[in-house]
Design a protein around this motif. Sequence first.
Motif, PDB file in Angstrom:
ATOM      1  N   LYS A 323      -4.277   4.030  -7.379  1.00  0.00           N
ATOM      2  CA  LYS A 323      -5.132   3.440  -6.351  1.00  0.00           C
ATOM      3  C   LYS A 323      -4.337   2.578  -5.379  1.00  0.00           C
ATOM      4  O   LYS A 323      -4.888   2.092  -4.391  1.00  0.00           O
ATOM      5  CB  LYS A 323      -6.213   2.575  -7.002  1.00  0.00           C
ATOM      6  CG  LYS A 323      -7.147   3.332  -7.945  1.00  0.00           C
ATOM      7  CD  LYS A 323      -8.143   2.381  -8.577  1.00  0.00           C
ATOM      8  CE  LYS A 323      -9.062   3.115  -9.558  1.00  0.00           C
ATOM      9  NZ  LYS A 323     -10.016   2.182 -10.218  1.00  0.00           N
ATOM     10  N   TRP A 324      -3.017   2.393  -5.649  1.00  0.00           N
ATOM     11  CA  TRP A 324      -2.237   1.442  -4.875  1.00  0.00           C
ATOM     12  C   TRP A 324      -1.004   2.121  -4.306  1.00  0.00           C
ATOM     13  O   TRP A 324      -0.486   3.098  -4.862  1.00  0.00           O
ATOM     14  CB  TRP A 324      -1.845   0.238  -5.744  1.00  0.00           C
ATOM     15  CG  TRP A 324      -3.050  -0.372  -6.399  1.00  0.00           C
ATOM     16  CD1 TRP A 324      -3.493  -0.162  -7.663  1.00  0.00           C
ATOM     17  CD2 TRP A 324      -3.987  -1.254  -5.792  1.00  0.00           C
ATOM     18  NE1 TRP A 324      -4.638  -0.866  -7.916  1.00  0.00           N
ATOM     19  CE2 TRP A 324      -4.975  -1.563  -6.769  1.00  0.00           C
ATOM     20  CE3 TRP A 324      -4.096  -1.854  -4.531  1.00  0.00           C
ATOM     21  CZ2 TRP A 324      -6.045  -2.409  -6.512  1.00  0.00           C
ATOM     22  CZ3 TRP A 324      -5.177  -2.696  -4.280  1.00  0.00           C
ATOM     23  CH2 TRP A 324      -6.130  -2.966  -5.259  1.00  0.00           C
ATOM     24  N   LEU A 325      -0.516   1.588  -3.191  1.00  0.00           N
ATOM     25  CA  LEU A 325       0.531   2.255  -2.413  1.00  0.00           C
ATOM     26  C   LEU A 325       1.890   2.311  -3.097  1.00  0.00           C
ATOM     27  O   LEU A 325       2.581   3.325  -3.030  1.00  0.00           O
ATOM     28  CB  LEU A 325       0.705   1.551  -1.059  1.00  0.00           C
ATOM     29  CG  LEU A 325      -0.191   1.995   0.089  1.00  0.00           C
ATOM     30  CD1 LEU A 325       0.186   1.233   1.358  1.00  0.00           C
ATOM     31  CD2 LEU A 325      -0.088   3.489   0.328  1.00  0.00           C
ATOM     32  N   ILE A 326       2.317   1.255  -3.727  1.00  0.00           N
ATOM     33  CA  ILE A 326       3.712   1.185  -4.169  1.00  0.00           C
ATOM     34  C   ILE A 326       3.835   0.954  -5.675  1.00  0.00           C
ATOM     35  O   ILE A 326       4.827   0.421  -6.154  1.00  0.00           O
ATOM     36  CB  ILE A 326       4.484   0.083  -3.415  1.00  0.00           C
ATOM     37  CG1 ILE A 326       3.798  -1.282  -3.591  1.00  0.00           C
ATOM     38  CG2 ILE A 326       4.613   0.432  -1.941  1.00  0.00           C
ATOM     39  CD1 ILE A 326       4.587  -2.442  -3.015  1.00  0.00           C
ATOM     40  N   SER A 327       2.821   1.350  -6.428  1.00  0.00           N
ATOM     41  CA  SER A 327       2.898   1.139  -7.878  1.00  0.00           C
ATOM     42  C   SER A 327       3.707   2.244  -8.541  1.00  0.00           C
ATOM     43  O   SER A 327       3.607   3.411  -8.189  1.00  0.00           O
ATOM     44  CB  SER A 327       1.486   1.089  -8.489  1.00  0.00           C
ATOM     45  OG  SER A 327       0.814   2.303  -8.265  1.00  0.00           O
ATOM     46  N   LYS A 328       4.523   1.893  -9.429  1.00  0.00           N
ATOM     47  CA  LYS A 328       5.305   2.711 -10.343  1.00  0.00           C
ATOM     48  C   LYS A 328       5.855   4.008  -9.758  1.00  0.00           C
ATOM     49  O   LYS A 328       6.941   4.021  -9.209  1.00  0.00           O
ATOM     50  CB  LYS A 328       4.493   3.002 -11.599  1.00  0.00           C
ATOM     51  CG  LYS A 328       5.371   3.380 -12.777  1.00  0.00           C
ATOM     52  CD  LYS A 328       5.361   2.335 -13.828  1.00  0.00           C
ATOM     53  CE  LYS A 328       6.254   2.729 -14.988  1.00  0.00           C
ATOM     54  NZ  LYS A 328       6.256   1.790 -16.063  1.00  0.00           N
ATOM     55  N   SER A 329       5.099   5.131  -9.831  1.00  0.00           N
ATOM     56  CA  SER A 329       5.691   6.433  -9.535  1.00  0.00           C
ATOM     57  C   SER A 329       6.179   6.577  -8.101  1.00  0.00           C
ATOM     58  O   SER A 329       7.034   7.406  -7.827  1.00  0.00           O
ATOM     59  CB  SER A 329       4.680   7.549  -9.855  1.00  0.00           C
ATOM     60  OG  SER A 329       3.544   7.438  -9.029  1.00  0.00           O
TER      61      SER A 329
END
Length: 520
Positions: A323-329
């Motif tokens: 749901k978020w732009l720069i999380s993890k993957s």
Amino acid sequence: MTPPTVALIRERLDVAYARISDDDRGAAEGVDSQHEEIDEDAEEAGRPIGARYTDNSISAWNGSERADYQRLLRDAAQGMVASVRVTAADRLCRDVREGLDLVDTFNAHEVRLFSVARGEYNLRRAQGRADFIADINIANKESGIKSERVTLARKRQARTGAYGGGIRRFGWGVPTGRVRSKCLNPKAPLDEREYVDVPVLDMGKPRADEADEIRRWATELLATRGNMAQLLAGINARGVLTVSQADGRILRRGGREVEHSGWNEKTVRRILTAPRISGHAVHQGQIIKWNAWPAILPEETRQALITLLDDPARVTTPGNTPKWLISKSRGAMCGQCDQDGMVTVRHNSKGPVYRCDTCNKGNQLAPLVDEYVGAVACERLSRPDLAELITPPRPDIDVTALREAMTAFQQKKTESSLAYARGSIDLEMLETVKAEADRQISTIRGQLAEAAADSPLVDFLGASTEQAAAKVWGSKSIGERREIVRLLMDVVVLKGDPYRLDPDTLVITPKRAPKAVSPE
């Protein structure tokens, strides 16, 4: 009437057996009608029916398990049945071997067999047995001829590009302006049937809104490397209707109305990879006419999707949809630890925050970070040099030639199978030919994927202002936005104010266009 159990039987009964192969409505009207005929015939013969056996909507010759037929044989073998009455021999069986077994069982336990259509089959006499087997064979032959006619008709329709009927396919069916009358209850008595006018559709033309949706799926999957979970989340968020939902179809299973289950990966995958989506006519799984209809997706895009969705490296395990732009993957790096930690979203008393998954530092409010990163992205996307970041298409790939080569290899597999069937080649030779053809086809699909994999940055080339870029940005799914950010920049998250965003705590490094290699 339910067949009696052994414990309740005190004398042998005259019983009825009814079966129908296809009961679309699940109302058992066909078998009920058979039982009425059998009851009348039995009353006239002075042998009233004492128990009924019924297999509804089950074929007698496709290997389906017929529970009541098996129960009838068991009860006959236990001495519970005096006679069996059916409307016709083919209601009992359509296979000669099965018929012969039934004759042996009935003779061994002195069970008489009656048919409304023919009378009694005297199974103890050669003529009676011959009549029973002959009637089974006649029904089998008629069914086979009908099946062959239908198969040939379907093949002719596919070759001419005509629609073969059935449920409308997603993406196809343009209203012609005409209507036809449709019966809602075709098995009801004539004076009780209800009719409605339904639109006549041209099934050879793409339906504009659904075709655009399909193209959007293809673009997003190619841009996000096959992120099906993200795609399905976007489909559901936009409220895209399935064919059944859009056309107001009532779904039934086992005669009962069930709810529409909506979209799933299997359905989306089938739509995107089916030859029909590129305009090809198919019969029994084989393309028999190329470009029979206007294509929704080019063939090279379809092949690219097949390659992508068959890639074992593609992540297919279920999990939380990003749901978020720069999380993890698609990750931003943590700027506070020396362990190459990546930020991911966690929730605390302040709401969703970006936090390092290694040192647990950061705690930057995710909505504010995403808003800022999105604004930086839109500014970069509006620059005139954006084209430099887009990997140019492969001019050396001849898509037409690759498609022809793939068709040739598929034909080679078919020819080798026929040669093996004729005895011209042995099994080892057949497997060698097919393995090499599959290897070549896999290579060709990979090349087609390279030719079709457009960059998600392409749609921004005409956006000369940040406002224009922001409008295009707003039309993209979260999966596409995450891929765009990955292509545009590297992000490092530092510790900041837990209640407001300080841009200085986000280190954003724009990515540069690859340097051109000069020919030697």
